[in-house]
Design a protein around this motif. Structure first.
Motif, mmCIF file in Angstrom:
data_model
loop_
_atom_site.group_PDB
_atom_site.id
_atom_site.type_symbol
_atom_site.label_atom_id
_atom_site.label_comp_id
_atom_site.label_asym_id
_atom_site.label_seq_id
_atom_site.Cartn_x
_atom_site.Cartn_y
_atom_site.Cartn_z
ATOM 1 N N LEU A 20 -11.552 4.716 38.376
ATOM 2 C CA LEU A 20 -12.876 5.109 37.886
ATOM 3 C C LEU A 20 -13.958 4.745 38.893
ATOM 4 O O LEU A 20 -14.859 5.540 39.173
ATOM 5 C CB LEU A 20 -13.133 4.424 36.543
ATOM 6 C CG LEU A 20 -14.427 4.729 35.812
ATOM 7 C CD1 LEU A 20 -14.499 6.193 35.412
ATOM 8 C CD2 LEU A 20 -14.542 3.845 34.574
ATOM 9 N N ALA A 25 -14.705 9.437 36.209
ATOM 10 C CA ALA A 25 -13.811 9.644 35.067
ATOM 11 C C ALA A 25 -12.687 10.613 35.393
ATOM 12 O O ALA A 25 -11.561 10.454 34.914
ATOM 13 C CB ALA A 25 -14.601 10.128 33.858
ATOM 14 N N ALA A 26 -12.955 11.596 36.219
ATOM 15 C CA ALA A 26 -11.926 12.576 36.569
ATOM 16 C C ALA A 26 -10.752 11.939 37.305
ATOM 17 O O ALA A 26 -9.635 12.457 37.260
ATOM 18 C CB ALA A 26 -12.529 13.688 37.414
ATOM 19 N N ARG A 51 -4.393 10.008 27.938
ATOM 20 C CA ARG A 51 -5.328 9.670 29.005
ATOM 21 C C ARG A 51 -6.636 9.119 28.444
ATOM 22 O O ARG A 51 -7.229 8.184 28.995
ATOM 23 C CB ARG A 51 -5.606 10.915 29.852
ATOM 24 C CG ARG A 51 -6.667 10.692 30.904
ATOM 25 C CD ARG A 51 -7.148 12.033 31.478
ATOM 26 N NE ARG A 51 -8.178 11.838 32.447
ATOM 27 C CZ ARG A 51 -9.480 11.769 32.141
ATOM 28 N NH1 ARG A 51 -9.883 11.882 30.907
ATOM 29 N NH2 ARG A 51 -10.362 11.588 33.099
ATOM 30 N N ALA A 52 -7.107 9.677 27.344
ATOM 31 C CA ALA A 52 -8.362 9.203 26.742
ATOM 32 C C ALA A 52 -8.254 7.735 26.351
ATOM 33 O O ALA A 52 -9.205 6.959 26.533
ATOM 34 C CB ALA A 52 -8.724 10.056 25.531
ATOM 35 N N LEU A 55 -8.620 5.717 29.533
ATOM 36 C CA LEU A 55 -10.027 5.655 29.943
ATOM 37 C C LEU A 55 -10.792 4.676 29.064
ATOM 38 O O LEU A 55 -11.569 3.855 29.559
ATOM 39 C CB LEU A 55 -10.662 7.047 29.893
ATOM 40 C CG LEU A 55 -12.139 7.126 30.285
ATOM 41 C CD1 LEU A 55 -12.372 6.639 31.708
ATOM 42 C CD2 LEU A 55 -12.648 8.557 30.118
ATOM 43 N N ASP A 56 -10.554 4.729 27.755
ATOM 44 C CA ASP A 56 -11.211 3.790 26.836
ATOM 45 C C ASP A 56 -10.851 2.347 27.185
ATOM 46 O O ASP A 56 -11.721 1.471 27.180
ATOM 47 C CB ASP A 56 -10.817 4.079 25.388
ATOM 48 C CG ASP A 56 -11.443 5.353 24.842
ATOM 49 O OD1 ASP A 56 -12.408 5.875 25.444
ATOM 50 O OD2 ASP A 56 -10.947 5.839 23.798
ATOM 51 N N GLU A 106 -22.246 9.352 35.256
ATOM 52 C CA GLU A 106 -21.142 10.119 34.684
ATOM 53 C C GLU A 106 -21.614 10.958 33.503
ATOM 54 O O GLU A 106 -22.574 10.608 32.832
ATOM 55 C CB GLU A 106 -20.037 9.177 34.200
ATOM 56 C CG GLU A 106 -19.148 8.670 35.290
ATOM 57 C CD GLU A 106 -18.172 9.720 35.813
ATOM 58 O OE1 GLU A 106 -17.780 10.621 35.060
ATOM 59 O OE2 GLU A 106 -17.813 9.601 36.987
ATOM 60 N N THR A 107 -20.895 12.036 33.247
ATOM 61 C CA THR A 107 -21.224 12.889 32.107
ATOM 62 C C THR A 107 -20.143 12.864 31.032
ATOM 63 O O THR A 107 -20.339 13.448 29.965
ATOM 64 C CB THR A 107 -21.435 14.349 32.561
ATOM 65 O OG1 THR A 107 -20.237 14.811 33.206
ATOM 66 C CG2 THR A 107 -22.621 14.465 33.509
ATOM 67 N N HIS A 108 -19.027 12.205 31.279
ATOM 68 C CA HIS A 108 -17.960 12.123 30.293
ATOM 69 C C HIS A 108 -18.491 11.369 29.070
ATOM 70 O O HIS A 108 -19.066 10.287 29.196
ATOM 71 C CB HIS A 108 -16.748 11.398 30.885
ATOM 72 C CG HIS A 108 -15.541 11.467 30.035
ATOM 73 N ND1 HIS A 108 -15.404 10.703 28.897
ATOM 74 C CD2 HIS A 108 -14.417 12.219 30.131
ATOM 75 C CE1 HIS A 108 -14.250 10.972 28.341
ATOM 76 N NE2 HIS A 108 -13.622 11.894 29.061
ATOM 77 N N PRO A 109 -18.312 11.903 27.862
ATOM 78 C CA PRO A 109 -18.872 11.268 26.664
ATOM 79 C C PRO A 109 -18.460 9.810 26.455
ATOM 80 O O PRO A 109 -19.295 8.980 26.081
ATOM 81 C CB PRO A 109 -18.362 12.146 25.516
ATOM 82 C CG PRO A 109 -18.058 13.465 26.144
ATOM 83 C CD PRO A 109 -17.642 13.174 27.554
ATOM 84 N N VAL A 111 -17.617 7.639 28.730
ATOM 85 C CA VAL A 111 -18.288 6.839 29.763
ATOM 86 C C VAL A 111 -19.758 6.669 29.402
ATOM 87 O O VAL A 111 -20.310 5.566 29.486
ATOM 88 C CB VAL A 111 -18.129 7.478 31.155
ATOM 89 C CG1 VAL A 111 -18.932 6.713 32.201
ATOM 90 C CG2 VAL A 111 -16.654 7.534 31.546
#
Length: 180
Positions: A20, A25-26, A51-52, A55-56, A106-109, A111
């Protein structure tokens, strides 16, 4: 880490956090994180649903290590200005801390949610220190915002090799600008 070692959720989260920090996030994807650990994709699924969830876990680890644990370590410093000086000096000396800058962009919700929560908490911690120094609520909030923007801006400058060389002198200057 050798393939024979049993990896924990925190091992995977730490590797995902490194990904990260490097690529946003990608970059948190099962195969590259598994490769970073020298592990198989199948071992991932013993610990995470998808994957989510990874990331969490990475975001939770960042929040815990870079906010919760940092605040706890410095809570015993009685004078608010000295507490802020040490917090800022330590944060600017920690190469992982610039992840805050990456995460705010970042734009990932997921994140955005964690970065927002951490940012609000950090702002409140700094504002509380300014209130301890005798500032009114609104002034403390404005100065906390300006001080935190200086913190994030320092990492932006470091990316283009323009960060201050003398961290201690810089920290003193920043605090002189914002503290009474």
């Amino acid at each position: 880490m050798p393939r024979t070692a049993r990896l924990s959720r925190d091992d995977w989260a730490a590797a995902a956090l490194a990904a990260l920090a490097e690529g946003g996030a990608a970059a948190v994807a099962v195969e590259p994180v598994a490769a970073r650990l020298g592990a198989s994709k199948s071992s991932f699924y013993w610990l995470f649903e998808n994957r989510a969830a990874l990331l969490d876990a990475a975001l939770e680890l960042w929040e815990r290590e870079q906010t919760d644990e940092v605040v706890a370590r410095h809570a015993g410093i009685p004078h608010p200005l000295e507490r802020m000086r040490i917090l800022l000096r330590n944060a600017l000396s920690d190469n992982r801390a610039d992840l805050a800058l990456r995460l705010t962009g970042e734009t990932h919700p997921a994140v955005l949610e964690v970065a927002g929560r951490v940012t609000r908490r950090r702002l409140e911690i700094v504002a509380a220190a300014f209130r301890e120094l005798g500032m009114e609520e609104e002034q403390a909030r404005h100065r906390a915002t300006a001080a935190y923007a200086s913190y994030l801006g320092t990492f932006a400058l470091a990316r283009v090799d323009a960060a201050p060389a003398d961290i201690d002198a810089y920290v003193d200057t920043v605090l002189a600008c914002y503290a009474p």
